[in-house]
Design a protein around this motif. Structure first.
Motif, PDB file in Angstrom:
ATOM      1  N   SER A 333       0.802  -1.222   0.000  1.00 19.79           N
ATOM      2  CA  SER A 333       0.000   0.000   0.000  1.00 19.79           C
ATOM      3  C   SER A 333       0.838   1.278   0.000  1.00 19.79           C
ATOM      4  O   SER A 333       0.475   2.261  -0.660  1.00 19.79           O
ATOM      5  N   THR A 334       1.963   1.294   0.715  1.00 22.62           N
ATOM      6  CA  THR A 334       2.829   2.477   0.643  1.00 22.62           C
ATOM      7  C   THR A 334       3.358   2.661  -0.771  1.00 22.62           C
ATOM      8  O   THR A 334       3.422   3.786  -1.288  1.00 22.62           O
ATOM      9  N   GLY A 335       3.713   1.569  -1.414  1.00 22.42           N
ATOM     10  CA  GLY A 335       4.337   1.632  -2.730  1.00 22.42           C
ATOM     11  C   GLY A 335       3.431   2.079  -3.859  1.00 22.42           C
ATOM     12  O   GLY A 335       3.907   2.369  -4.963  1.00 22.42           O
ATOM     13  N   VAL A 336       2.111   2.152  -3.617  1.00 20.17           N
ATOM     14  CA  VAL A 336       1.195   2.584  -4.668  1.00 20.17           C
ATOM     15  C   VAL A 336       0.851   4.064  -4.556  1.00 20.17           C
ATOM     16  O   VAL A 336       0.091   4.594  -5.381  1.00 20.17           O
ATOM     17  N   ALA A 337       1.381   4.751  -3.547  1.00 17.79           N
ATOM     18  CA  ALA A 337       0.971   6.136  -3.286  1.00 17.79           C
ATOM     19  C   ALA A 337       1.188   7.047  -4.486  1.00 17.79           C
ATOM     20  O   ALA A 337       0.343   7.904  -4.789  1.00 17.79           O
ATOM     21  N   CYS A 338       2.297   6.876  -5.180  1.00 16.45           N
ATOM     22  CA  CYS A 338       2.582   7.768  -6.308  1.00 16.45           C
ATOM     23  C   CYS A 338       1.615   7.538  -7.460  1.00 16.45           C
ATOM     24  O   CYS A 338       1.164   8.494  -8.113  1.00 16.45           O
ATOM     25  N   SER A 363       2.842  -7.097   2.917  1.00 16.27           N
ATOM     26  CA  SER A 363       1.803  -6.693   3.877  1.00 16.27           C
ATOM     27  C   SER A 363       0.398  -7.052   3.427  1.00 16.27           C
ATOM     28  O   SER A 363      -0.559  -6.827   4.180  1.00 16.27           O
ATOM     29  N   GLY A 364       0.242  -7.582   2.226  1.00 14.46           N
ATOM     30  CA  GLY A 364      -1.070  -8.000   1.770  1.00 14.46           C
ATOM     31  C   GLY A 364      -1.895  -6.884   1.183  1.00 14.46           C
ATOM     32  O   GLY A 364      -1.436  -5.754   0.998  1.00 14.46           O
ATOM     33  N   LEU A 365      -3.147  -7.183   0.899  1.00 14.45           N
ATOM     34  CA  LEU A 365      -4.063  -6.244   0.269  1.00 14.45           C
ATOM     35  C   LEU A 365      -4.650  -5.295   1.309  1.00 14.45           C
ATOM     36  O   LEU A 365      -5.058  -5.724   2.399  1.00 14.45           O
ATOM     37  N   ALA A 366      -4.697  -4.004   0.969  1.00 11.36           N
ATOM     38  CA  ALA A 366      -5.268  -3.015   1.878  1.00 11.36           C
ATOM     39  C   ALA A 366      -6.767  -3.207   1.976  1.00 11.36           C
ATOM     40  O   ALA A 366      -7.458  -3.333   0.957  1.00 11.36           O
ATOM     41  N   ARG A 367      -7.263  -3.240   3.188  1.00 12.24           N
ATOM     42  CA  ARG A 367      -8.700  -3.431   3.417  1.00 12.24           C
ATOM     43  C   ARG A 367      -9.328  -2.180   4.001  1.00 12.24           C
ATOM     44  O   ARG A 367      -8.679  -1.410   4.710  1.00 12.24           O
TER      45      ARG A 367
END
Length: 368
Positions: A333-338, A363-367
């Protein structure tokens, strides 16, 4: 062996000998920079070199690596006609932090400390643990309470000792700094130690090579402690100063709206953090840094480039992660911020590259 360059404090100019284990300025206790101004090699001379970040040897403050895992040279994948993604999660430990951690481990080998300590929300600690394992260096990593279980398992699998600190990211950093003050201890800080920035700058050297000696209009970069952005700024200055770039790209910095001290300072025209920032839980845990020690440098780098700050909501992060997964790219999830910040037209036709910094498996899928 080539002598190590001195480090210095960018705030008050205090100099630290290259071989010292001191990790911060003894006067203001701030992070250090490196007295090192390399000249990168021309594009044609890179042909046939080792296929890792060590191919940019002229730009690195350490040579003849012994702990390399083949880090670097990650691929570019198009996302739209204007935007490409650099897949930096395809690294030995599945995050871009390997770029800096390999230099910290090489530096630690030369210092021959009794132990290495680091602090992290997960990825930097994993990288340091892996490269310390490669170099047979004893390592302890301080992490905040709530760090993803999979990241803790990865750190421990490399043989590092994990110290879970009751508190957030700043509490873990404070605990590591206290440990770093013990005799014969090397603090492998991805924030305070400038060698880390000289590792992350290879992200841009790779882009420059893969794009045939140019860079896109915009580099979109996640910012918590700012290590990737500041590394990018170093590389751009090196390439432009050597006449290997005819223009410098703008740096667009991305923060989670839940923890955005730098975006707030930038919007107010401030040169430094402006006070106490509201902090809420965020999926982008890797950039949830309320008080980044290099805040002044980050703000200056973005302004000098003609760039800006963007913030993303938790819903934007979730949607961006699912969107990338639907394209075959599973990113944490951090890595998709951009990608979350620019995927809906913010670039207005400018060419850009976004980094995908960490693998979704961490860390898996953000829920919701």
């Amino acid at each position: 062996m080539t002598p190590l360059p001195d480090r210095y404090c960018p705030t008050d100019g205090v100099r630290i000998p290259g071989a010292s284990l001191a990790w911060c300025c003894p006067s203001c206790h701030g992070p250090l920079d490196l007295d090192f101004a390399p000249t990168p090699a021309p594009l044609k001379s890179l042909t046939g070199r080792v296929n890792s970040l060590w191919r940019y040897a002229e730009t690195l403050p350490l040579a003849a690596p012994t702990v390399s895992l083949g880090e670097g040279r990650t691929p570019l994948a198009p996302l739209t006609d204007e935007i490409s993604a650099k897949l930096d999660y395809l690294m030995p430990t599945l995050s871009f932090k390997d770029r800096g951690a390999v230099l910290l481990a090489e530096l630690a080998l030369r210092a021959e400390p009794r132990r290495v300590v680091a602090d992290s929300s997960g990825n930097a600690g994993t990288s340091v643990a892996a490269y310390c394992a490669r170099g047979r260096l004893p390592c302890t990593v301080y992490v905040p309470l709530g760090t993803a279980t999979k990241k803790l398992e990865q750190i421990e699998a490399h043989g590092a000792r994990v110290e879970v600190v009751d508190g957030g990211r700043e509490a873990a950093a404070a605990a590591a700094r206290r440990a770093a003050d013990a005799p014969d201890t090397f603090y492998a800080s991805h924030v305070y130690n400038p060698y880390f920035l000289h590792g992350t700058k290879t992200y841009v050297h790779e882009l420059w090579e893969d794009l045939g000696g140019r860079l896109p209009d915009v580099l979109v970069l996640p910012v918590g402690n700012g290590t990737l952005l500041l590394g990018a700024a170093l590389a751009i200055a090196e390439l432009y100063g050597a006449g290997l770039l005819d223009r410098r790209p703008a740096l667009w910095a991305v923060q989670a709206a839940a923890v955005a001290p730098l975006a707030e300072a930038f919007a107010q025209g401030a040169d430094d953090l402006t006070g106490t920032t509201a902090v809420s839980p965020t999926l982008a845990e890797g950039i949830a840094i309320p008080r980044p020690p290099r805040a002044r440098q980050i703000l200056r780098a973005v302004r000098d480039s003609g760039g800006t700050f963007l913030t993303v909501t938790e819903d934007q992060i979730r949607h961006a992660q699912l969107d990338l997964a639907s394209r075959g790219l599973f990113v944490e999830s951090t890595g998709v911020a951009c990608w979350a910040a620019v995927r809906e037209g913010a670039l207005a036709g400018k060419s850009a590259v976004v980094p995908l910094c960490g693998a979704g498996l961490k860390s898996g899928l953000a829920r919701a």
